[in-house]
Design a protein around this motif. Sequence first.
Motif, short mmCIF file in Angstrom:
data_model
loop_
_atom_site.label_atom_id
_atom_site.label_comp_id
_atom_site.label_asym_id
_atom_site.label_seq_id
_atom_site.Cartn_x
_atom_site.Cartn_y
_atom_site.Cartn_z
N PHE A 45 30.90 5.59 45.55
CA PHE A 45 30.98 5.89 44.11
C PHE A 45 31.22 7.39 43.88
CE2 PHE A 45 29.43 6.65 39.79
CZ PHE A 45 30.19 5.71 39.12
N LEU B 140 36.49 11.39 37.88
CA LEU B 140 36.13 11.42 36.47
C LEU B 140 35.94 12.88 36.01
CD1 LEU B 140 35.70 9.09 34.51
CD2 LEU B 140 33.28 9.16 35.04
N GLY C 59 26.84 4.55 36.08
CA GLY C 59 27.10 5.71 36.95
C GLY C 59 28.12 6.64 36.32
N ALA C 60 29.16 6.07 35.70
CA ALA C 60 30.20 6.89 35.05
C ALA C 60 29.62 7.63 33.85
CB ALA C 60 31.36 6.00 34.62
N THR D 72 27.59 10.49 35.11
CA THR D 72 28.49 11.56 35.57
C THR D 72 28.97 12.38 34.37
OG1 THR D 72 29.24 10.13 37.35
CG2 THR D 72 30.62 12.01 36.83
N LEU D 73 29.43 11.68 33.33
CA LEU D 73 29.98 12.37 32.16
C LEU D 73 28.92 13.19 31.44
CD1 LEU D 73 32.33 9.59 30.74
CD2 LEU D 73 33.00 11.72 31.85
N TRP E 69 28.19 16.23 33.48
CA TRP E 69 29.35 17.13 33.39
C TRP E 69 29.35 17.87 32.04
CZ3 TRP E 69 33.37 17.08 29.80
CH2 TRP E 69 34.36 18.04 30.02
N PRO F 265 27.42 16.64 38.58
CA PRO F 265 27.78 15.34 37.99
C PRO F 265 28.04 14.26 39.04
CG PRO F 265 29.04 17.11 36.99
CD PRO F 265 28.32 17.70 38.14
N GLY G 157 25.92 10.93 39.34
CA GLY G 157 26.64 9.65 39.24
C GLY G 157 26.30 8.74 40.40
#
Lengths: 241, 116
Positions: free
Chosen positions: A174, A181, B80-81, B84-85, B88, B97, B101
């Motif tokens: 991941f 991203l 998870g995304a 991360t965002l 970030w 990040p 994530g």
Amino acid sequence: MNLQATPDLSRPWLTGIREAIPLLGGYIPVAISFGLVTVQAGFSTWEAALISTLIYAGASQFLFVGMVAGGGPLWLVVVMTLLINVRHVVYAPNLAPWLTHHRCWPWLMHGLTDQVFALAHSRLPQLAERQRLGWFTGAALMAWASWIAGTALGAIAGEWLTARWPLLGEVMPFALPSLFLVLVVPRFTSRRWSLALCTTIATAMLCTLAGVTNLGIPLAAILGALCFYVVQFDTRNRRQG
Amino acid sequence: MSSVLWVAVLATAIGTFLMRCLPLVWMRRRLRKLAESDRIDAMPQWLSILGPLMITAVLGVSLVPSDPESPLSWLATVIGAIATLLVWYRTRSLGWPVAAGVATYGAVIVVAGMGG
């Protein structure tokens, strides 16, 4: 690992190595899988490591080994593998404005994978000119070394590793979407770019779900680019109207 | 490995290297010719758009879980995304990040696995 401009980089190669560390989470589990698959296909450990050293392009290496193991004609193996890697032709020109005139740069392009390009495309513009060669060398060598080491590890102990820590192999990859991203999100700067980026992501995901990942990457990028141009055309029409 | 197979490995390796290297040589020549104009504008627009979009396409590919049939994999990917965002957005950094994530993705897999 700040993405802001960092004027004081006394050892840019070390910064490059450090900033390439997030790539390892994605590289090593995939490289271990490649090493394992290659040995299972009848190659030796050092042959697997040498393929990773020389070709150094993830998806196409799997295809290469798979087709060879399946008894495909070698000319077709080479052609198909190269076709998958065609997307790489757009990477170096995108970095060229930020590269110095040093002779080493063309040779360093061996390390220009998707991930290294994404990282370099974000970071090189923020670095001083004298720091760029060192930074890129450090980042690219770190990624390359991890890919080769991961392949060797997979070839030697892949079966044992995946049996011992199955969750690690499931979770660590991941790091790759997570890193991408972070590298892509700053590009959502306007509606036009956002639409192009979302179109690209959606198309790539659909292609992957349909089982045509390798075709999906260039197709998704081309559709995103078309979207970028069409939206500009529409906006102009609306203004004129 | 037979010598014919080695030739195939070398041909693939050289072909891949040339696809990475030759466009740089071409672009450097182009930039040199247009040295008096702005360096960024010297790049064809389609190329400067296609580069980032290729990376975006690789993001799209990597967002699809290895087991797309599993709702848990999709849930972990989405959470998870988001993690991360969020990190970030707070830090504007690269390492944190990604670490957040991966940790969140792993936590969702473990917690949901325990519950299931």
